[in-house]
Write a protein that holds these residues in place. Structure first.
Motif, PDB file in Angstrom:
ATOM      1  N   THR A 346       0.750  -1.519   0.028  1.00  0.00           N
ATOM      2  CA  THR A 346      -0.490   0.459  -0.163  1.00  0.00           C
ATOM      3  C   THR A 346       1.073   1.522  -0.263  1.00  0.00           C
ATOM      4  O   THR A 346       1.652   1.317   0.779  1.00  0.00           O
ATOM      5  CB  THR A 346      -0.821  -0.104   1.510  1.00  0.00           C
ATOM      6  OG1 THR A 346      -1.541  -0.956   0.997  1.00  0.00           O
ATOM      7  CG2 THR A 346      -1.623   1.345   0.815  1.00  0.00           C
ATOM      8  N   LEU A 347       0.888   2.071  -0.890  1.00  0.00           N
ATOM      9  CA  LEU A 347       1.125   3.416  -0.690  1.00  0.00           C
ATOM     10  C   LEU A 347       0.483   4.366  -0.342  1.00  0.00           C
ATOM     11  O   LEU A 347      -0.813   4.401  -0.172  1.00  0.00           O
ATOM     12  CB  LEU A 347       1.228   4.192  -2.561  1.00  0.00           C
ATOM     13  CG  LEU A 347       2.511   3.055  -3.687  1.00  0.00           C
ATOM     14  CD1 LEU A 347       1.968   3.953  -5.062  1.00  0.00           C
ATOM     15  CD2 LEU A 347       3.541   3.090  -3.081  1.00  0.00           C
ATOM     16  N   HIS A 348       1.729   5.641   0.005  1.00  0.00           N
ATOM     17  CA  HIS A 348       0.636   6.567   1.146  1.00  0.00           C
ATOM     18  C   HIS A 348       0.958   7.064   0.030  1.00  0.00           C
ATOM     19  O   HIS A 348       0.523   7.537  -1.017  1.00  0.00           O
ATOM     20  CB  HIS A 348       2.384   7.249   1.496  1.00  0.00           C
ATOM     21  CG  HIS A 348       3.424   6.444   2.715  1.00  0.00           C
ATOM     22  ND1 HIS A 348       2.111   6.807   4.149  1.00  0.00           N
ATOM     23  CD2 HIS A 348       3.900   5.918   3.110  1.00  0.00           C
ATOM     24  CE1 HIS A 348       3.177   5.919   5.125  1.00  0.00           C
ATOM     25  NE2 HIS A 348       4.280   5.465   4.539  1.00  0.00           N
ATOM     26  N   VAL A 358       8.015  17.048  -7.902  1.00  0.00           N
ATOM     27  CA  VAL A 358       8.810  16.206  -6.386  1.00  0.00           C
ATOM     28  C   VAL A 358       9.854  15.222  -6.516  1.00  0.00           C
ATOM     29  O   VAL A 358       9.802  14.736  -8.364  1.00  0.00           O
ATOM     30  CB  VAL A 358       7.257  15.418  -6.889  1.00  0.00           C
ATOM     31  CG1 VAL A 358       6.503  15.142  -5.372  1.00  0.00           C
ATOM     32  CG2 VAL A 358       6.263  16.846  -6.410  1.00  0.00           C
ATOM     33  N   ALA A 359      10.386  15.453  -5.679  1.00  0.00           N
ATOM     34  CA  ALA A 359      11.732  14.334  -6.172  1.00  0.00           C
ATOM     35  C   ALA A 359      10.545  12.616  -4.737  1.00  0.00           C
ATOM     36  O   ALA A 359      10.581  13.109  -4.033  1.00  0.00           O
ATOM     37  CB  ALA A 359      12.644  14.319  -5.470  1.00  0.00           C
ATOM     38  N   LEU A 360      10.849  11.718  -5.620  1.00  0.00           N
ATOM     39  CA  LEU A 360      10.092  10.101  -5.220  1.00  0.00           C
ATOM     40  C   LEU A 360      11.466   9.023  -4.825  1.00  0.00           C
ATOM     41  O   LEU A 360      12.073   9.504  -5.460  1.00  0.00           O
ATOM     42  CB  LEU A 360       8.884   9.798  -5.428  1.00  0.00           C
ATOM     43  CG  LEU A 360       8.331   9.881  -6.358  1.00  0.00           C
ATOM     44  CD1 LEU A 360       6.836   9.174  -7.147  1.00  0.00           C
ATOM     45  CD2 LEU A 360       7.268  10.397  -5.080  1.00  0.00           C
ATOM     46  N   MET A 361      11.812   9.603  -3.317  1.00  0.00           N
ATOM     47  CA  MET A 361      12.968   8.389  -2.804  1.00  0.00           C
ATOM     48  C   MET A 361      12.217   8.105  -1.950  1.00  0.00           C
ATOM     49  O   MET A 361      11.161   7.602  -1.262  1.00  0.00           O
ATOM     50  CB  MET A 361      13.867   9.329  -1.809  1.00  0.00           C
ATOM     51  CG  MET A 361      14.292  10.932  -3.398  1.00  0.00           C
ATOM     52  SD  MET A 361      15.596  11.294  -1.651  1.00  0.00           S
ATOM     53  CE  MET A 361      16.980  10.236  -1.930  1.00  0.00           C
ATOM     54  N   GLY A 365      12.455  -1.113  -3.740  1.00  0.00           N
ATOM     55  CA  GLY A 365      11.216  -1.583  -3.742  1.00  0.00           C
ATOM     56  C   GLY A 365      10.454  -1.411  -3.150  1.00  0.00           C
ATOM     57  O   GLY A 365       9.287  -2.122  -2.442  1.00  0.00           O
ATOM     58  N   ALA A 366      10.043  -0.021  -2.965  1.00  0.00           N
ATOM     59  CA  ALA A 366       9.242   0.614  -2.081  1.00  0.00           C
ATOM     60  C   ALA A 366       8.674   0.437  -2.376  1.00  0.00           C
ATOM     61  O   ALA A 366       7.484   1.634  -2.136  1.00  0.00           O
ATOM     62  CB  ALA A 366       9.883   1.888  -1.758  1.00  0.00           C
ATOM     63  N   GLY A 367       8.905   0.916  -3.938  1.00  0.00           N
ATOM     64  CA  GLY A 367       6.732   1.622  -4.414  1.00  0.00           C
ATOM     65  C   GLY A 367       7.041   2.517  -5.667  1.00  0.00           C
ATOM     66  O   GLY A 367       6.343   2.984  -5.819  1.00  0.00           O
ATOM     67  N   GLU A 532       8.623  10.570   0.892  1.00  0.00           N
ATOM     68  CA  GLU A 532       9.702   9.460   0.935  1.00  0.00           C
ATOM     69  C   GLU A 532       8.898   8.000   0.714  1.00  0.00           C
ATOM     70  O   GLU A 532       7.511   8.359   1.614  1.00  0.00           O
ATOM     71  CB  GLU A 532       9.534   9.316   2.411  1.00  0.00           C
ATOM     72  CG  GLU A 532      11.044   9.820   2.726  1.00  0.00           C
ATOM     73  CD  GLU A 532      12.361   9.744   2.672  1.00  0.00           C
ATOM     74  OE1 GLU A 532      12.358   8.708   1.464  1.00  0.00           O
ATOM     75  OE2 GLU A 532      13.426  10.261   2.265  1.00  0.00           O
ATOM     76  N   VAL A 533       8.562   7.480  -0.565  1.00  0.00           N
ATOM     77  CA  VAL A 533       7.840   6.577  -0.322  1.00  0.00           C
ATOM     78  C   VAL A 533       8.211   4.746   0.159  1.00  0.00           C
ATOM     79  O   VAL A 533       9.207   4.683   0.673  1.00  0.00           O
ATOM     80  CB  VAL A 533       7.959   6.159  -2.165  1.00  0.00           C
ATOM     81  CG1 VAL A 533       7.205   4.993  -2.607  1.00  0.00           C
ATOM     82  CG2 VAL A 533       7.900   7.922  -3.052  1.00  0.00           C
TER      83      VAL A 533
END
Length: 537
Positions: A346-348, A358-361, A365-367, A532-533
């Motif tokens: 499940t993603l935030h 926006v940067a997804l970090m 494997g976090a999504g 943070e993902v």
């Protein structure tokens, strides 16, 4: 989709024409028996009218046969073309390889395996239609003239389908094993070709070659097994057909000589004897045709089963049809709420405003990549909602949304076309500015043919970093409203990474929404926000 449905009507017409052409033979046989019987009895016959009638019936039979063959061929081409198009369309919409197999197995099904349906449609289907009509007609005519001949046909005829069924079970099993081996061999070939450079560097060429040779021999062995079964079925049929015709010939011969005085209603005349001799081979001919095409049915059954397995597999499909569409109206904002991925994670919730960077970090494997794919409509969440430009992202809106999106995947993939076409992707415009902002313009200038350099699927002639920058140029070409980039600075040195970052920020400066998935803290620090993902708890 029903595989045989597109050609069903033509197949029925072909079967009717085939039956009608075969039914004309008893009429021709009657003419021949009438003429020869009259000659043997010394009775004058109208030779010219009989000959003309025989030729006319033959011409009609030939015409009907040609029409039937044309309909069968058209049915086969229609079915195969429709099935092949369906596979290509569905595979283009599927997000990844499913449980059916890899690209090699699907390619084998769509190409050589589907071609095995053609003999089934053109040979087996008409033969089956003739078997349902012609033996019954000839049997009725045989009993009309001689119950003994009819009895011979009744006894010998059913033995052929029994042995055909027994042989057919073995043929189907052999065909299934052969098709599986062909699919596995194609998968192996594609895997080895994709890793050819690594194989040569590791010195594993001999091992790979021996493995491929072994599997090729297995395919050869399976193919010979199918052929052995086919020859066996033909041999069995020819044996019983020959015995049946011989028994009819013996009975007719001894009856006309007067050695046998039973088995006919009021005695067997020369005309009746000749007529029965001409009919006997044609009684077995539909069964012989059916047996000769029995291995075609076995192969087609195996293909149909494999096609059903492919069609029934559950895989994630891309939203939309993948065609050209007018851009969706509204601001370029993106929202992921309560999204559960197909793997159960499940993603935030993620909210991106129009014009924001926006940067997804997060760890591998976090999504991060999955979040980008959800934003692009390249996958769907099991539950949750993806909203873009104020609308829900669905199959109806995906194409119009993607018309506003520039996509940079993590793994570069190219068309077998020129570098220019790989950036433009059918769109109009000058690619030089996009190449410059992706910091790949100097690389292109060094190539032997520049923008006209033809790339393979993996970008032959380009390093990993250069190939990634070229996909970035593709993503920013045409000034899209939204840019989704997966690891845009991976595999780049500091100077080139800085140039790529500046190119991305130039897109933000003109008003584009930018979302990047990255492990690069330097790139992330240049974004407006960092998210943070990870798996939501």
């Amino acid at each position: 989709m029903s595989l045989m449905a597109p050609g069903a009507a033509m197949q029925r017409r072909a079967s009717r024409l085939s039956v009608l052409a075969a039914v004309l033979w008893p009429l021709q046989a009657a003419l021949v028996a009438y003429a020869l019987g009259g000659l043997l009895a010394g009775v004058p016959i109208p030779a010219v009218p009989v000959a003309l009638a025989y030729v006319a019936l033959g011409a009609v039979r030939s015409f009907l046969t040609v029409l039937g063959d044309a309909q069968s061929q058209a049915a086969a081409e229609t079915v195969i073309h429709a099935a092949r198009g369906h596979i290509v369309l569905e595979e283009a919409r599927r997000a990844a390889d499913g449980p059916f197999g890899g690209a090699g197995g699907v390619a084998a099904l769509a190409s050589e395996k589907l071609d095995l349906l053609a003999p089934f449609i053109t040979r087996y289907a008409p033969a089956r239609a003739r078997v349902m009509v012609i033996p019954a007609v000839i049997l009725a005519l045989a009993f009309w003239h001689s119950w003994a001949v009819g009895l011979v046909l009744v006894i010998s005829g059913p033995l052929i389908p029994v042995f055909m069924a027994l042989v057919g079970m073995a043929a189907k099993e052999a065909s299934q094993r052969q098709l599986v081996e062909i699919g596995d061999l194609n998968d192996l070939l594609i895997e080895r070709l994709s890793a050819l450079a690594d194989i040569r560097l590791l010195g594993a060429s001999k091992v790979v070659r021996d493995r491929f040779a072994t599997q090729a021999k297995d395919v050869q062995r399976r193919t010979m097994a199918v052929l052995r079964v086919a020859f066996l079925s033909s041999t069995v049929l020819e044996l019983f057909a020959a015995i049946g015709v011989a028994m009819v010939a013996v009975y007719v011969g001894f009856s006309l000589l007067g050695a046998i005085e039973f088995g006919a209603w009021g005695g067997l005349t020369p005309q009746s004897g000749i007529f029965l001799l001409l009919l006997a081979p044609e009684f077995y001919q539909p069964l012989r045709d059916l047996s000769a095409a029995w291995h075609d049915k076995a192969a087609a059954d195996a293909v149909l089963e494999e096609y059903s397995t492919w069609e029934a597999q559950e895989t994630t499909c891309l939203l939309g049809r993948g065609g050209a569409s007018l851009p969706m109206r509204g601001g370029a904002e993106i929202s992921l709420r309560g999204c559960v991925l197909p793997n159960g994670d499940t993603l935030h919730n993620i909210e991106v405003s129009a014009g924001e960077s926006v940067a997804l970090m997060g760890p591998s494997g976090a999504g991060k990549t999955s979040a980008l794919r959800l934003m692009a409509g390249l996958m769907s969440p099991d539950t949750g909602q993806v909203r873009v430009a104020g609308q829900g992202l669905s199959a109806d809106t995906a194409d119009s949304w993607r018309a506003r999106v520039g996509w940079m995947p993590q793994s570069p993939h190219f068309l077998n076309a020129s570098l220019r076409e790989n950036v433009r992707m059918g769109r109009e415009g000058d690619v030089s500015e996009a190449l410059k902002q992706a910091a790949v313009d100097e690389v292109v200038a060094r190539l032997p043919h520049g923008l006209h350099t033809r790339l393979g699927e993996t970008g032959g002639g380009l390093s990993g970093g250069e190939a990634r920058r070229l996909t970035l140029a593709r993503a920013i070409f045409g000034a899209p409203d939204v840019i989704l980039a997966d690891e845009p600075t991976a595999d780049l040195d500091a100077v080139t990474a800085h140039a790529v970052t500046e190119g991305l920020l130039a897109q933000v400066a003109r008003g584009a929404t930018l979302v990047v998935a990255t492990h690069d803290p330097t790139l992330a620090a240049r974004m407006d926000r960092v998210i943070e993902v990870g798996e939501a708890r």
